[in-house]
Design an enzyme around this catalytic site. Structure first.
Site, PDB file in Angstrom:
ATOM      1  N   HIS A 240       0.777  -1.277  -0.014  1.00  0.00           N
ATOM      2  CA  HIS A 240       0.069   0.120   0.123  1.00  0.00           C
ATOM      3  C   HIS A 240       0.959   1.309  -0.073  1.00  0.00           C
ATOM      4  O   HIS A 240       1.490   1.525   1.165  1.00  0.00           O
ATOM      5  CB  HIS A 240      -0.965   0.026   1.381  1.00  0.00           C
ATOM      6  CG  HIS A 240      -1.800   1.075   1.241  1.00  0.00           C
ATOM      7  ND1 HIS A 240      -3.144   0.795   1.740  1.00  0.00           N
ATOM      8  CD2 HIS A 240      -2.144   2.229   0.945  1.00  0.00           C
ATOM      9  CE1 HIS A 240      -3.967   1.976   1.817  1.00  0.00           C
ATOM     10  NE2 HIS A 240      -3.158   2.852   1.027  1.00  0.00           N
TER      11      HIS A 240
ATOM     12  N   HIS B 143      -5.034  -0.265   6.173  1.00  0.00           N
ATOM     13  CA  HIS B 143      -4.781   0.651   7.466  1.00  0.00           C
ATOM     14  C   HIS B 143      -5.601   0.681   8.583  1.00  0.00           C
ATOM     15  O   HIS B 143      -6.493   1.551   8.752  1.00  0.00           O
ATOM     16  CB  HIS B 143      -4.518   1.950   6.744  1.00  0.00           C
ATOM     17  CG  HIS B 143      -5.522   2.729   5.912  1.00  0.00           C
ATOM     18  ND1 HIS B 143      -6.910   2.723   6.199  1.00  0.00           N
ATOM     19  CD2 HIS B 143      -5.226   3.227   4.746  1.00  0.00           C
ATOM     20  CE1 HIS B 143      -7.467   3.270   5.188  1.00  0.00           C
ATOM     21  NE2 HIS B 143      -6.461   3.369   4.133  1.00  0.00           N
TER      22      HIS B 143
ATOM     23  N   ARG C  22       1.491   8.656  -7.003  1.00  0.00           N
ATOM     24  CA  ARG C  22       1.121   9.707  -7.631  1.00  0.00           C
ATOM     25  C   ARG C  22       1.475   9.906  -9.078  1.00  0.00           C
ATOM     26  O   ARG C  22       1.018  11.084  -9.633  1.00  0.00           O
ATOM     27  CB  ARG C  22       1.649  11.077  -6.785  1.00  0.00           C
ATOM     28  CG  ARG C  22       1.758  11.037  -5.355  1.00  0.00           C
ATOM     29  CD  ARG C  22       0.391  11.132  -4.808  1.00  0.00           C
ATOM     30  NE  ARG C  22       0.166  11.524  -3.292  1.00  0.00           N
ATOM     31  CZ  ARG C  22      -0.683  11.063  -2.563  1.00  0.00           C
ATOM     32  NH1 ARG C  22      -1.725  10.016  -2.941  1.00  0.00           N
ATOM     33  NH2 ARG C  22      -0.916  11.310  -1.554  1.00  0.00           N
TER      34      ARG C  22
ATOM     35  N   HIS D 140       2.923  14.614  -0.133  1.00  0.00           N
ATOM     36  CA  HIS D 140       2.109  15.736  -0.648  1.00  0.00           C
ATOM     37  C   HIS D 140       3.097  16.781  -0.620  1.00  0.00           C
ATOM     38  O   HIS D 140       4.027  16.803  -0.047  1.00  0.00           O
ATOM     39  CB  HIS D 140       1.002  16.107   0.434  1.00  0.00           C
ATOM     40  CG  HIS D 140      -0.225  14.912   0.228  1.00  0.00           C
ATOM     41  ND1 HIS D 140      -1.101  14.958  -0.695  1.00  0.00           N
ATOM     42  CD2 HIS D 140      -0.672  14.043   1.268  1.00  0.00           C
ATOM     43  CE1 HIS D 140      -1.978  14.126  -0.504  1.00  0.00           C
ATOM     44  NE2 HIS D 140      -1.658  13.541   0.741  1.00  0.00           N
TER      45      HIS D 140
ATOM     46  N   ASP E 137       1.137   3.029   3.596  1.00  0.00           N
ATOM     47  CA  ASP E 137       0.491   3.829   3.146  1.00  0.00           C
ATOM     48  C   ASP E 137       1.204   5.256   3.104  1.00  0.00           C
ATOM     49  O   ASP E 137       0.851   6.370   3.259  1.00  0.00           O
ATOM     50  CB  ASP E 137      -0.669   4.072   4.328  1.00  0.00           C
ATOM     51  CG  ASP E 137      -1.853   5.010   3.539  1.00  0.00           C
ATOM     52  OD1 ASP E 137      -1.787   5.422   2.212  1.00  0.00           O
ATOM     53  OD2 ASP E 137      -2.754   5.572   4.368  1.00  0.00           O
TER      54      ASP E 137
HETATM   55  C1  NCD Z   1      -4.197   9.095   1.123  1.00  0.00           C
HETATM   56  C2  NCD Z   1      -3.325   9.747   0.084  1.00  0.00           C
HETATM   57  O1  NCD Z   1      -3.034  11.081   0.282  1.00  0.00           O
HETATM   58  O2  NCD Z   1      -3.500   9.328  -1.100  1.00  0.00           O
HETATM   59  N1  NCD Z   1      -4.196   9.773   2.462  1.00  0.00           N
HETATM   60  C3  NCD Z   1      -4.012   9.178   3.659  1.00  0.00           C
HETATM   61  O3  NCD Z   1      -4.051  10.212   4.755  1.00  0.00           O
HETATM   62  N2  NCD Z   1      -3.979   7.991   3.959  1.00  0.00           N
HETATM   63  C4  NCD Z   1      -5.481   8.743   0.757  1.00  0.00           C
HETATM   64  C5  NCD Z   1      -6.469   8.294   1.896  1.00  0.00           C
HETATM   65  O4  NCD Z   1      -6.315   7.161   2.183  1.00  0.00           O
HETATM   66  O5  NCD Z   1      -7.185   9.179   2.475  1.00  0.00           O
END
Ligand code: NCD
Length: 397
Positions: free
Chosen positions: A70, A214, A74, A284, A280
């Site tokens: 996971h 998660h 992007r 960003h 996960d």
């Molecule tokens: C994930 C993302 O940024 O793609 N963000 C996160 O906090 N896990 C998407 C998501 O699961 O909300």
């Protein structure tokens, strides 16, 4: 090319041995244990053979490389947050040679053409082995099922991660399709416990199977434990950050939980009720984070975070290897994730005791969004090897 790694402790999900191993043509061809004199002699002989390159791993632990079920790379559409190359280089630094990237891209990964083009591009990079997750519903909108049949030649993983499928009829149809066409559904459940409870009911009713992404709450774990005890085909993952901290005010889905939840999750991993750790990794930009985008960039420090928490709570390295290599390999149907003769030589040299401080400035990932900048951790990936080739080496400053 032949490569000999010597002087290491070899640790996987099921064993710990002193010695080393020989890699030929990208595979583990021979494991040599050196607690007996025959092993020491064999090692000595190999180490002085002309056409064998030798890595002396004194003081280090050799483990199977990690596999991440996971992460968010992007690509396409959000390359300013991460791209296939930056994400995979960060992953190799973190000890991962195999990744599954989520479908919440722009456009969304909901077509065979897009999946094919991502995989082709990724192969050209020759970094990690990439599994591209396809969307369950068109555009991740939760309204109409995506073209599973078209995408199946490219993936066996489907998820609307980032979005919850609220329409029960759609969820039922997806579970049915997964059963008939033999693929995996990875569930984003928000609100967590409510959706997990609903979906467990659906799995029971349809005799299907689901993987929950998660999980973060003790209550969710209790539901999953009960479902597994009934024999339902359920699996789940937990992230490094939900093990590393609690009560933190930092925007991520799911939110940071309480201390009791963290303790329960660790126990769940140790006892095998939670199948694996998956990062996960959600990179960003600074601006997007300011505007409220949820997520943590973590792939290159995930091992250090998990190892630190495991050491503090008395979970051993065999368990770490089980949840970061063996279980995800098994889930993906890969013949890897262990140190075993004949398997692909996807391996790591790690220092389990090296202490350092996380520094987001040093991240290869474009995403510097990690709330643990400056946090003290223990355990560092020193070298990542994929099919016998060195893909990353940590040089001490
Ligand atoms: C994930 C993302 O940024 O793609 N963000 C996160 O906090 N896990 C998407 C998501 O699961 O909300």
């Amino acid at each position: 090319m032949k490569l000999l790694i010597k002087n290491v402790k070899m640790v996987d999900a099921f064993s710990s041995k002193d010695g080393g191993l020989l890699i030929e043509n990208g595979r583990i061809s021979r494991i040599i244990e050196t607690h007996k004199s025959e092993g020491q002699e064999a090692m000595q002989q190999l180490a002085t053979t002309d056409d064998i390159e030798v890595i002396d791993g004194k003081g280090l632990t050799l483990m199977p490389a990690f596999i991440d079920l996971h992460c968010h790379l992007r690509y396409p559409g959000f390359e300013y947050k991460e791209d296939l190359e930056s994400g995979q280089r960060a992953a190799l630094k973190g000890g991962y040679t195999t990744l599954a990237a989520m479908a919440n891209t722009k456009p969304v990964c909901d077509s065979p053409e897009l999946l094919n083009s991502i995989l082709t591009r990724s192969r050209g990079l020759n970094l990690c082995d990439l599994h591209q997750v396809g969307a369950i519903t068109k555009g991740l909108e939760g309204k109409a099922l995506a073209d599973f049949k078209g995408m199946l030649p490219y993936t066996r993983l489907f998820s609307d991660d980032g979005n919850t499928i609220f329409d029960e009829a759609i969820m039922k149809a997806a579970i049915e399709a997964a059963k008939v066409m033999d693929f995996k559904i990875l569930v984003h459940a928000q609100p967590e416990t409510e959706i997990i409870a609903r979906d467990i009911k659906l799995v029971e009713e349809l005799k299907g199977s689901l993987h929950f992404c998660h999980i973060s709450k003790e209550a969710s774990l209790d539901l999953i434990k009960a479902a597994k005890a009934k024999g339902l085909n359920i699996s789940c993952e937990v992230t490094p950050h939900h093990l590393f901290a609690y009560g933190l005010d930092y925007k991520v889905n799911p939110s940071f939980r309480g201390e009791g939840d963290v303790k329960a999750l660790l126990k769940g991993l140790e006892e095998g009720h939670i199948d694996m750790v998956a990062t996960d990794h959600a990179p960003h930009s600074h601006e997007d984070k300011e505007k409220g985008s949820p997520g943590i960039s973590s792939i290159e420090v995930a091992f250090s975070m998990v190892n630190t928490v495991f050491q503090e709570n008395g979970l051993n390295t065999n368990t770490l290897s089980r949840v970061m290599s063996y279980a995800p390999a098994k889930f993906l149907g890969l013949n890897s994730g262990l140190i075993k003769e004949g398997l692909e030589a996807n391996l790591l040299l790690v220092n389990l005791d090296e202490a350092y401080k996380i520094s987001t400035e040093d991240f290869i990932s474009k995403g510097k969004n990690n709330p643990f900048d400056g946090a003290a951790v223990k355990g560092r990936v020193k070298m990542t090897i994929k099919r016998g080739q060195m893909m990353f080496q940590h040089i001490n400053q």
